[in-house]
Design an enzyme around this catalytic site. Sequence first.
Site, PDB file in Angstrom:
ATOM      1  N   HIS A   1      -3.151  -4.772   6.722  1.00 40.37           N
ATOM      2  CA  HIS A   1      -3.822  -5.728   5.827  1.00 40.37           C
ATOM      3  C   HIS A   1      -3.151  -7.107   5.815  1.00 40.37           C
ATOM      4  O   HIS A   1      -3.810  -8.118   5.581  1.00 40.37           O
ATOM      5  CB  HIS A   1      -3.771  -5.227   4.371  1.00 40.37           C
ATOM      6  CG  HIS A   1      -4.849  -4.256   3.982  1.00 40.37           C
ATOM      7  ND1 HIS A   1      -4.876  -2.971   4.431  1.00 40.37           N
ATOM      8  CD2 HIS A   1      -5.908  -4.383   3.137  1.00 40.37           C
ATOM      9  CE1 HIS A   1      -5.916  -2.342   3.893  1.00 40.37           C
ATOM     10  NE2 HIS A   1      -6.557  -3.179   3.110  1.00 40.37           N
TER      11      HIS A   1
ATOM     12  N   GLU B   1      -7.901  -6.855  -1.006  1.00 38.29           N
ATOM     13  CA  GLU B   1      -9.187  -6.139  -1.142  1.00 38.29           C
ATOM     14  C   GLU B   1     -10.039  -6.717  -2.275  1.00 38.29           C
ATOM     15  O   GLU B   1     -11.241  -6.493  -2.318  1.00 38.29           O
ATOM     16  CB  GLU B   1      -8.939  -4.631  -1.318  1.00 38.29           C
ATOM     17  CG  GLU B   1      -8.278  -4.055  -0.067  1.00 38.29           C
ATOM     18  CD  GLU B   1      -8.560  -2.591   0.185  1.00 38.29           C
ATOM     19  OE1 GLU B   1      -8.918  -1.887  -0.754  1.00 38.29           O
ATOM     20  OE2 GLU B   1      -8.389  -2.177   1.357  1.00 38.29           O
TER      21      GLU B   1
ATOM     22  N   ASP C   1      -8.092   3.627  11.472  1.00 41.04           N
ATOM     23  CA  ASP C   1      -7.280   3.395  10.281  1.00 41.04           C
ATOM     24  C   ASP C   1      -7.909   4.227   9.172  1.00 41.04           C
ATOM     25  O   ASP C   1      -9.039   4.689   9.296  1.00 41.04           O
ATOM     26  CB  ASP C   1      -7.291   1.900   9.922  1.00 41.04           C
ATOM     27  CG  ASP C   1      -6.429   1.577   8.711  1.00 41.04           C
ATOM     28  OD1 ASP C   1      -5.482   2.339   8.421  1.00 41.04           O
ATOM     29  OD2 ASP C   1      -6.704   0.564   8.037  1.00 41.04           O
ATOM     30  N   SER C   2      -7.167   4.395   8.068  1.00 39.46           N
ATOM     31  CA  SER C   2      -7.761   5.113   6.935  1.00 39.46           C
ATOM     32  C   SER C   2      -8.858   4.277   6.279  1.00 39.46           C
ATOM     33  O   SER C   2      -9.734   4.817   5.624  1.00 39.46           O
ATOM     34  CB  SER C   2      -6.684   5.435   5.900  1.00 39.46           C
ATOM     35  OG  SER C   2      -6.077   4.246   5.449  1.00 39.46           O
TER      36      SER C   2
ATOM     37  N   CYS D   1      -2.882   2.202  11.785  1.00 40.06           N
ATOM     38  CA  CYS D   1      -2.562   2.603  10.411  1.00 40.06           C
ATOM     39  C   CYS D   1      -1.083   2.955  10.390  1.00 40.06           C
ATOM     40  O   CYS D   1      -0.622   3.762  11.203  1.00 40.06           O
ATOM     41  CB  CYS D   1      -3.426   3.824  10.063  1.00 40.06           C
ATOM     42  SG  CYS D   1      -2.896   4.723   8.604  1.00 40.06           S
ATOM     43  N   ASN D   2      -0.349   2.317   9.490  1.00 41.12           N
ATOM     44  CA  ASN D   2       1.096   2.545   9.448  1.00 41.12           C
ATOM     45  C   ASN D   2       1.460   3.985   9.114  1.00 41.12           C
ATOM     46  O   ASN D   2       2.364   4.557   9.695  1.00 41.12           O
ATOM     47  CB  ASN D   2       1.746   1.595   8.446  1.00 41.12           C
ATOM     48  CG  ASN D   2       2.074   0.286   9.098  1.00 41.12           C
ATOM     49  OD1 ASN D   2       3.124   0.149   9.689  1.00 41.12           O
ATOM     50  ND2 ASN D   2       1.149  -0.650   9.055  1.00 41.12           N
TER      51      ASN D   2
ATOM     52  N   TYR E   1      -4.285   6.955   3.250  1.00 39.71           N
ATOM     53  CA  TYR E   1      -3.478   8.041   3.801  1.00 39.71           C
ATOM     54  C   TYR E   1      -2.091   8.075   3.141  1.00 39.71           C
ATOM     55  O   TYR E   1      -1.439   9.111   3.124  1.00 39.71           O
ATOM     56  CB  TYR E   1      -3.278   7.844   5.312  1.00 39.71           C
ATOM     57  CG  TYR E   1      -4.449   8.280   6.179  1.00 39.71           C
ATOM     58  CD1 TYR E   1      -5.628   8.803   5.641  1.00 39.71           C
ATOM     59  CD2 TYR E   1      -4.366   8.164   7.569  1.00 39.71           C
ATOM     60  CE1 TYR E   1      -6.685   9.180   6.452  1.00 39.71           C
ATOM     61  CE2 TYR E   1      -5.421   8.561   8.384  1.00 39.71           C
ATOM     62  CZ  TYR E   1      -6.582   9.062   7.829  1.00 39.71           C
ATOM     63  OH  TYR E   1      -7.613   9.446   8.644  1.00 39.71           O
ATOM     64  N   GLY E   2      -1.646   6.919   2.617  1.00 44.33           N
ATOM     65  CA  GLY E   2      -0.265   6.763   2.142  1.00 44.33           C
ATOM     66  C   GLY E   2       0.167   7.759   1.079  1.00 44.33           C
ATOM     67  O   GLY E   2       1.341   8.066   0.963  1.00 44.33           O
TER      68      GLY E   2
ATOM     69  N   CYS F   1       2.065  -3.745   7.518  1.00 42.12           N
ATOM     70  CA  CYS F   1       0.816  -3.208   6.961  1.00 42.12           C
ATOM     71  C   CYS F   1      -0.297  -4.014   7.612  1.00 42.12           C
ATOM     72  O   CYS F   1      -0.219  -5.253   7.645  1.00 42.12           O
ATOM     73  CB  CYS F   1       0.800  -3.399   5.442  1.00 42.12           C
ATOM     74  SG  CYS F   1      -0.814  -3.064   4.689  1.00 42.12           S
TER      75      CYS F   1
END
Lengths: 270, 270
Positions: B191, B157, B15-16, B78-79, B47-48, B189
Amino acid sequence: MKIKLNSKSPIGVFDSGLGGLTVIKALQKILPNESFIYLGDTANVPYGNKSNTTVIKYSKKILDFFISKNTKAVVIACNTASSVAYDELKEKYDVPLFDVVRPSVDFANHISKTRKICIIGTNSTINSKAYLKTFKKIKSNCSITEIACPLLVPVIEEGWANTHIANLICKTYLHSLNKTDIDTLILGCTHYSIMSHSIKNVINKNIKMVFSGETVGIKLMEYLKKNSLINKKNKGHVNFFVTDYPQKFNELAEQFLDQKLNSIKCIKLP
Amino acid sequence: MKIKLNSKSPIGVFDSGLGGLTVIKALQKILPNESFIYLGDTANVPYGNKSNTTVIKYSKKILDFFISKNTKAVVIACNTASSVAYDELKEKYDVPLFDVVRPSVDFANHISKTRKICIIGTNSTINSKAYLKTFKKIKSNCSITEIACPLLVPVIEEGWANTHIANLICKTYLHSLNKTDIDTLILGCTHYSIMSHSIKNVINKNIKMVFSGETVGIKLMEYLKKNSLINKKNKGHVNFFVTDYPQKFNELAEQFLDQKLNSIKCIKLP
């Protein structure tokens, strides 16, 4: 290169994104006849998670752009660039340069009666200790508290400033202030003035808020007056530039400025 | 290059940043004997907001790293990378590759009785229309609603998942769902599974949540079984790698995984 300054020239203002628009708003109030060029480096937003070298590199490109537009002064309306790039830009460029950290530190140091000051900012600003270092530099006898408030920027950018949720978030971050005798709160992020109602709602009435836009505006006005560079004749206006065109930019920009933007140019810096 | 797959080899997951750790948690539950290598490309998070070319470049470097570790399968947890880089990686690399979009789309399409499905995700995921395109690709007859929930990642986060504030934010984003007959909600996502209690609190009881980690876990398990690649003997473990060491990484990682991380190696990809 020695620059010839002219009172009719515009003033350059830059930020990595939108936050600096609150500085423009304050500057327009303090200096209504001045014209401004705003550059939001939206292709590289946010600066906060980039290395010092990178932030300095971006800032230099922006200064070159402003010089090409013959600006008579430049305001770094970004906390990260202010703390990371100011010294190097000051050395390299002849244009009068203003950052957003030092004016707020000077102002807070001047008005605090209890000599207890709090700074709120993003994680990157608080971790950089830029404000603490500046208080040390001016040999302030104030005791300084810092609180990182990383959710405020995303909440503002979602358009939820001053809602019930925003109030609750501010309360969670700031309620502990009310148990101290801190009397001065520096809003150490140019976004935060948008959230000032929520902040005011949760802090003691005796705590005064210090806004970057206002404090740098006063310094800039003093400088222009002293050097006969005040524009007395024009009706001021702002030209907006961005380096990438993010979704919702217009909508958010209006929220930041309380006015419609006539036009925004998207440019590529070399 | 033809790769020789071995049941004892580890599975690569990337994932990023941190989000993919929720996928690791789900995979460990479904495949308890497997060993995993997790790579969080924290130097380049998120990355988004990057171009497709850049995300593909980063993903290839990570795939090269996994190949050097002899992985028997790779999960793109990672989406953004799933929607942007999967096809090109699939073409270039021989290692069995799994993304997080398709498994959730297949699963949601399979379980929805009302044929009305909602996807929640970050601004970049919703704007990319990756889920919508995948529903079209499988010729689903479901009607799809999408809701961007940009505050959920910063709230998670900040460590505020499932608090009163988190509940209110979820309610603001999702209350309109309760007036529809949507019966399936894809958490688009990685998360968001951390926020599942808050989400559950505000949506109708009949709405089923679909988690990326679980759906990709089922696909991976099916693949490993079919190809006799299940690790039957080992007790699984995870080796963690990041490309930069962000503040609070350990603290957040524990929240994502519900377990202490034994050690995290910080590496530079070429």
